[in-house]
Design an enzyme around this catalytic site. Structure first.
Site, short mmCIF file in Angstrom:
data_model
loop_
_atom_site.label_atom_id
_atom_site.label_comp_id
_atom_site.label_asym_id
_atom_site.label_seq_id
_atom_site.Cartn_x
_atom_site.Cartn_y
_atom_site.Cartn_z
N CYS A 134 0.83 -1.20 0.00
CA CYS A 134 0.00 0.00 0.00
C CYS A 134 0.87 1.25 0.00
CB CYS A 134 -0.93 -0.02 1.22
SG CYS A 134 -1.91 1.47 1.36
N CYS A 137 -0.43 4.04 2.32
CA CYS A 137 -0.19 3.81 3.75
C CYS A 137 1.29 4.00 4.10
CB CYS A 137 -0.57 2.39 4.16
SG CYS A 137 -2.05 1.76 3.38
N ASP A 138 2.19 3.51 3.26
CA ASP A 138 3.60 3.40 3.66
C ASP A 138 4.58 4.27 2.88
OD1 ASP A 138 2.74 1.47 5.46
OD2 ASP A 138 3.03 -0.16 4.04
#
Ligand code: NAP
Length: 314
Positions: A134, A137-138
């Site tokens: 992701c 997200c990261d």
């Protein structure tokens, strides 16, 4: 009969939420079940530029928040409970969750799909320690670091472009000599100076000491192996895997007709079982997008309403 739902929707991604909105708006007693977080895969997506009517800067989470608000306003009930067992045979269907048991007149399966794994040694060990699925997200964890994106489809190329916001350099590693992504997406990537490509290569192994430090690539044409090491100063690098998806349909295996794990439906989202419908990425279809998921959800809810009226009407 008051505790019996007219429809239970399994999954709360765009397909499940759209189904919930349409069903509750039609005054059906509606329950949406979700096993972990509301929103499905789209919650991990930074940009939702191709959903018709999307406003500038719309993100996956903001789109889902609006869908949830709409479904709630029309009276759909939502609950976090992981479905463990289902009995779809009788006129009244029974859904057993980890927390509760639910009875209903119709079911809409909207369980979606999840990222596929590479299956390379070290992948699981370094997930969250260099390996990610992701970018939204990261991505920020890799500010000014080197990042490798594995895959050659739309997701890989789009997410690679997104990652250039953070990473010093992004290298797309693809196992073929040409990308599979849409031409328009490819063109943008080829023009992006921060993006490089490694062709005909697959990940053989990921290694490190607590954190990802090296990756071995195997050239499928020449059989040559290349070890990529983290820069000494960086200590690590990122590997973002975008190699497709697998349907979340294990629960229905042997119960509902499927093709390669995806649920088969007709144009009205009906499965082979009366009163059981499927919508979104979990079903056999040609385009898995938010716009097609929400359309499926709407059709499934309208058909479920018809089914309930015809089979349970006074
Ligand atoms: P995809 O189209 O299935 O592409 C998967 C890619 O990963 C392929 O290039 C495949 O290579 C490669 N791959 C598969 N297994 C691999 C492995 N073990 N090791 C290395 N590479 C591997 O998946 P996707 O890109 O996630 O897209 C899924 C669907 O969503 C598609 O229909 C796509 O069009 C859609 N989508 C659309 C947009 C958009 O329109 N903006 C954005 C994202 C996704 P091979 O070609 O060799 O199999």
């Amino acid at each position: 009969m008051s505790n019996i739902y007219d429809v239970v929707i399994i999954g709360s991604g765009p397909a499940g939420l759209a189904a919930g909105l349409y069903a509750s708006r039609a005054n059906m007693k509606t329950l949406i079940l979700e096993k972990e977080r509301t929103g499905g895969q789209i919650v991990s997506t930074e940009e939702v530029a191709n959903y018709p009517g999307s406003i500038q800067d719309a993100t996956g989470p903001s789109l889902i928040a609006r869908m949830v608000e709409q479904a709630d306003e029309f009276g759909a009930e939502r609950k976090i409970d992981e479905v463990k067992e289902i009995n779809l045979e009788g006129k009244i269907k029974v859904i057993k969750g980890e927390k509760d048991e639910y009875q209903c007149k119709s079911v809409i399966i909207a369980t979606g799909a999840k990222p596929r794994l590479l299956g390379a040694p070290g992948e699981k060990e370094f997930t969250g320690k260099g390996v990610s699925y992701c970018a939204t997200c990261d991505g920020a964890f890799f500010e000014d670091l080197q990042v490798f994106v594995i895959g050659g489809g739309d997701s890989a190329v789009e997410e690679a472009m997104f990652l250039t916001k953070f990473a010093r350099k992004v290298t797309i590693v693809h196992r073929r000599d040409a990308l599979k992504a849409a031409k328009s997406i490819q063109e943008k990537a080829f023009k992006n100076e921060k993006i490089d490509f490694i062709w005909n290569s697959e990940v053989k192994e990921l290694k490190g000491d607590g954190i990802l430090e090296s990756m071995t690539l195997l050239n499928r044409e020449t059989g040559e192996e290349t070890v990529i090491e983290a820069d000494e100063e960086d200590g690590t690098f990122g590997v973002f895997v975008f190699v497709g998806f697998r349907p979340m349909t294990d629960l229905f295996d042997g119960i509902v007709d499927m093709e390669r794990g995806y649920i088969k439906t007709d144009d009205n989202m009906k499965t082979n079982i009366d009163g059981v419908f499927a919508a979104g990425d979990c079903r056999v279809k040609s385009l898995r997008q938010v716009v097609t998921a929400t359309a499926d959800g709407a059709i499934a809810a309208v058909q479920a309403e018809k089914y309930v009226d015809n089979n349970f009407g006074e």
